[in-house]
Write an enzyme that holds these catalytic residues in place. Structure first.
Site, PDB file in Angstrom:
ATOM      1  N   ASP A   9      -0.315  53.576 -33.194  1.00 13.15           N
ATOM      2  CA  ASP A   9      -0.156  53.394 -31.751  1.00 13.15           C
ATOM      3  C   ASP A   9      -1.275  54.113 -31.013  1.00 13.15           C
ATOM      4  O   ASP A   9      -1.066  55.133 -30.352  1.00 13.15           O
ATOM      5  CB  ASP A   9       1.230  53.885 -31.304  1.00 13.15           C
ATOM      6  CG  ASP A   9       2.340  52.996 -31.848  1.00 13.15           C
ATOM      7  OD1 ASP A   9       2.084  51.793 -32.062  1.00 13.15           O
ATOM      8  OD2 ASP A   9       3.453  53.490 -32.063  1.00 13.15           O
ATOM      9  N   LYS A  31       1.074  50.017 -39.341  1.00 13.98           N
ATOM     10  CA  LYS A  31       1.486  48.993 -38.371  1.00 13.98           C
ATOM     11  C   LYS A  31       0.449  48.894 -37.252  1.00 13.98           C
ATOM     12  O   LYS A  31       0.079  49.887 -36.643  1.00 13.98           O
ATOM     13  CB  LYS A  31       2.843  49.353 -37.758  1.00 13.98           C
ATOM     14  CG  LYS A  31       3.306  48.354 -36.691  1.00 13.98           C
ATOM     15  CD  LYS A  31       4.735  48.591 -36.304  1.00 13.98           C
ATOM     16  CE  LYS A  31       4.880  49.493 -35.106  1.00 13.98           C
ATOM     17  NZ  LYS A  31       4.901  48.778 -33.816  1.00 13.98           N
ATOM     18  N   ASP A  58       2.439  43.658 -35.980  1.00 12.69           N
ATOM     19  CA  ASP A  58       3.656  43.558 -35.159  1.00 12.69           C
ATOM     20  C   ASP A  58       3.328  42.940 -33.806  1.00 12.69           C
ATOM     21  O   ASP A  58       3.215  43.639 -32.804  1.00 12.69           O
ATOM     22  CB  ASP A  58       4.256  44.964 -35.010  1.00 12.69           C
ATOM     23  CG  ASP A  58       5.594  44.954 -34.295  1.00 12.69           C
ATOM     24  OD1 ASP A  58       6.233  43.882 -34.237  1.00 12.69           O
ATOM     25  OD2 ASP A  58       6.003  46.018 -33.794  1.00 12.69           O
ATOM     26  N   LYS A  60       5.098  40.085 -32.713  1.00 10.73           N
ATOM     27  CA  LYS A  60       6.341  39.427 -32.261  1.00 10.73           C
ATOM     28  C   LYS A  60       6.091  38.032 -31.702  1.00 10.73           C
ATOM     29  O   LYS A  60       6.317  37.756 -30.514  1.00 10.73           O
ATOM     30  CB  LYS A  60       7.067  40.298 -31.232  1.00 10.73           C
ATOM     31  CG  LYS A  60       7.472  41.667 -31.790  1.00 10.73           C
ATOM     32  CD  LYS A  60       8.328  42.447 -30.832  1.00 10.73           C
ATOM     33  CE  LYS A  60       8.714  43.799 -31.372  1.00 10.73           C
ATOM     34  NZ  LYS A  60       7.581  44.743 -31.531  1.00 10.73           N
ATOM     35  N   HIS A  62       6.483  34.327 -30.543  1.00  8.31           N
ATOM     36  CA  HIS A  62       7.596  33.591 -29.925  1.00  8.31           C
ATOM     37  C   HIS A  62       6.979  32.436 -29.145  1.00  8.31           C
ATOM     38  O   HIS A  62       6.501  32.615 -28.029  1.00  8.31           O
ATOM     39  CB  HIS A  62       8.362  34.536 -28.976  1.00  8.31           C
ATOM     40  CG  HIS A  62       9.640  33.965 -28.454  1.00  8.31           C
ATOM     41  ND1 HIS A  62      10.502  34.688 -27.667  1.00  8.31           N
ATOM     42  CD2 HIS A  62      10.211  32.766 -28.624  1.00  8.31           C
ATOM     43  CE1 HIS A  62      11.555  33.946 -27.364  1.00  8.31           C
ATOM     44  NE2 HIS A  62      11.391  32.765 -27.926  1.00  8.31           N
ATOM     45  N   ASP A  63       6.946  31.248 -29.767  1.00 10.19           N
ATOM     46  CA  ASP A  63       6.279  30.114 -29.111  1.00 10.19           C
ATOM     47  C   ASP A  63       6.827  28.836 -29.767  1.00 10.19           C
ATOM     48  O   ASP A  63       7.755  28.898 -30.573  1.00 10.19           O
ATOM     49  CB  ASP A  63       4.749  30.251 -29.290  1.00 10.19           C
ATOM     50  CG  ASP A  63       3.990  29.655 -28.101  1.00 10.19           C
ATOM     51  OD1 ASP A  63       4.302  28.501 -27.730  1.00 10.19           O
ATOM     52  OD2 ASP A  63       3.100  30.321 -27.575  1.00 10.19           O
ATOM     53  N   THR A 118      15.602  46.605 -28.780  1.00 17.12           N
ATOM     54  CA  THR A 118      16.523  47.734 -28.564  1.00 17.12           C
ATOM     55  C   THR A 118      16.499  48.210 -27.114  1.00 17.12           C
ATOM     56  O   THR A 118      17.359  48.979 -26.700  1.00 17.12           O
ATOM     57  CB  THR A 118      16.186  48.913 -29.499  1.00 17.12           C
ATOM     58  OG1 THR A 118      14.784  49.141 -29.447  1.00 17.12           O
ATOM     59  CG2 THR A 118      16.593  48.624 -30.922  1.00 17.12           C
ATOM     60  N   ARG A 210       4.651  58.799 -33.898  1.00 20.82           N
ATOM     61  CA  ARG A 210       4.228  60.117 -33.421  1.00 20.82           C
ATOM     62  C   ARG A 210       4.428  61.281 -34.388  1.00 20.82           C
ATOM     63  O   ARG A 210       3.560  62.160 -34.453  1.00 20.82           O
ATOM     64  CB  ARG A 210       4.890  60.410 -32.064  1.00 20.82           C
ATOM     65  CG  ARG A 210       4.267  59.580 -30.959  1.00 20.82           C
ATOM     66  CD  ARG A 210       5.165  59.446 -29.755  1.00 20.82           C
ATOM     67  NE  ARG A 210       6.340  58.621 -30.053  1.00 20.82           N
ATOM     68  CZ  ARG A 210       7.258  58.305 -29.151  1.00 20.82           C
ATOM     69  NH1 ARG A 210       7.148  58.751 -27.920  1.00 20.82           N
ATOM     70  NH2 ARG A 210       8.276  57.543 -29.482  1.00 20.82           N
TER      71      ARG A 210
HETATM   72  O1  C5P Z   1       6.296  57.237 -32.396  1.00 23.63           O
HETATM   73  P1  C5P Z   1       7.499  56.550 -32.947  1.00 23.63           P
HETATM   74  O2  C5P Z   1       7.872  57.010 -34.339  1.00 23.63           O
HETATM   75  O3  C5P Z   1       8.676  56.571 -32.006  1.00 23.63           O
HETATM   76  O4  C5P Z   1       7.006  55.043 -33.097  1.00 23.63           O
HETATM   77  C1  C5P Z   1       7.849  54.041 -33.571  1.00 23.63           C
HETATM   78  C2  C5P Z   1       7.146  52.726 -33.630  1.00 23.63           C
HETATM   79  O5  C5P Z   1       8.121  51.730 -33.859  1.00 23.63           O
HETATM   80  C3  C5P Z   1       6.418  52.328 -32.339  1.00 23.63           C
HETATM   81  O6  C5P Z   1       5.268  51.554 -32.723  1.00 23.63           O
HETATM   82  C4  C5P Z   1       7.422  51.480 -31.618  1.00 23.63           C
HETATM   83  O7  C5P Z   1       6.830  50.502 -30.802  1.00 23.63           O
HETATM   84  C5  C5P Z   1       8.162  50.805 -32.782  1.00 23.63           C
HETATM   85  N1  C5P Z   1       9.519  50.365 -32.452  1.00 23.63           N
HETATM   86  C6  C5P Z   1      10.515  51.226 -31.998  1.00 23.63           C
HETATM   87  N2  C5P Z   1      11.759  50.752 -31.716  1.00 23.63           N
HETATM   88  C7  C5P Z   1      12.029  49.463 -31.868  1.00 23.63           C
HETATM   89  C8  C5P Z   1      11.048  48.590 -32.330  1.00 23.63           C
HETATM   90  C9  C5P Z   1       9.788  49.075 -32.620  1.00 23.63           C
HETATM   91  O8  C5P Z   1      10.289  52.420 -31.858  1.00 23.63           O
HETATM   92  N3  C5P Z   1      13.237  49.038 -31.617  1.00 23.63           N
END
Ligand code: C5P
Length: 234
Positions: A9, A31, A58, A60, A62-63, A118, A210
């Site tokens: 990220d 990812k 990732d 996602k 959708h089309d 989520t 993170r």
């Molecule tokens: O930094 P962290 O561990 O929270 O990052 C989690 C990763 O998973 C991020 O790339 C976030 O966009 C992704 N993600 C998430 N919750 C979801 C779907 C994807 O945290 N429901």
């Protein structure tokens, strides 16, 4: 054995490559999401693959089925190993994605379906006309629907993975974000699970951002998570 995927990220290829080089052998799977892909384009996928790492793309999709089919083919050609689609794109779209992936034979990328973001709650479901189901019911219904139509797996929160992995046939992949190792900051994640618990509940891949990317020693942080994952069945 469940695998750790570290979420790149970051906004630039340079930052991504720096982290990957710092992390070294501790992680073999990354990812790439909308931020990095939109900034750097397909070259960043090739760069990460060129470092000998697997890529979870990732985006996602959708089309309409034809467009998703062609996007999956493009992502497969780049070397993506896992990719995401929205299950709400419908049966024909999911099947088109699965068929395009299958064209790659032994190296076919795996298609993961997102059931319900989520970030969406009961009110959001009502807004889009899904009034008859609670978020939990919607997640389970869409999970079955996606797998029946050819998805290889699901993106699943750690709160759902236990129930879904019991409800669905074996062999389905469960890719689970929202995981926090011992002693790490929760950040903006509302409901988190420990790595070993997520694996015990059926997660086949954990996505962690993170706690690794922002660690003083990202390689050590990643190794500690892998150790926690190994402890799942100890
Ligand atoms: O930094 P962290 O561990 O929270 O990052 C989690 C990763 O998973 C991020 O790339 C976030 O966009 C992704 N993600 C998430 N919750 C979801 C779907 C994807 O945290 N429901």
């Amino acid at each position: 054995m469940a695998e750790l995927i570290v979420a790149l990220d970051v906004a630039s290829r340079r930052e991504a490559e720096e982290k990957i080089s710092l992390i070294g052998d501790a992680v073999g799977f990354y990812k790439i999401g909308l931020e990095l892909f939109t900034a750097e384009g397909p070259d960043v996928v090739k760069a990460v693959k060129g470092l000998g790492k697997k890529v979870f793309l990732d985006l996602k999709f959708h089309d309409i089925p034809r467009t998703v089919e062609r996007a999956v083919r493009s992502a497969g050609t780049l070397g993506a190993d896992l990719m995401t689609i929205h299950s709400t794109g419908g049966a024909a779209m999911i099947r088109a994605a699965a068929d395009a992936a299958a064209e790659f034979g032994a190296s076919a990328p795996k298609i993961l379906a997102v059931t319900l973001l989520t970030s969406m709650d009961e009110g959001d479901l009502r807004d889009i006309g899904v009034a008859a189901r609670s978020p939990r019911e919607q997640v389970e219904a869409m999970a079955r629907f996606a797998v029946e139509n050819g998805a290889d797996g699901l993106v699943s929160s750690p709160m759902e993975v236990g129930a879904l992995s019991k409800a669905l046939k074996s062999g389905v992949l469960f890719v689970t974000p929202g995981v926090r190792p011992a002693g790490s900051a929760v950040g903006d994640q509302k409901r988190v699970a420990r790595p070993a618990d997520a694996v015990r509940d059926g997660a086949t891949h954990l996505v962690v951002g993170r706690p690794v990317m922002a660690a003083d020693d990202p390689a050590a942080a990643a190794r500690a998570i892998v150790e926690e994952m190994k402890g799942a069945f100890a």
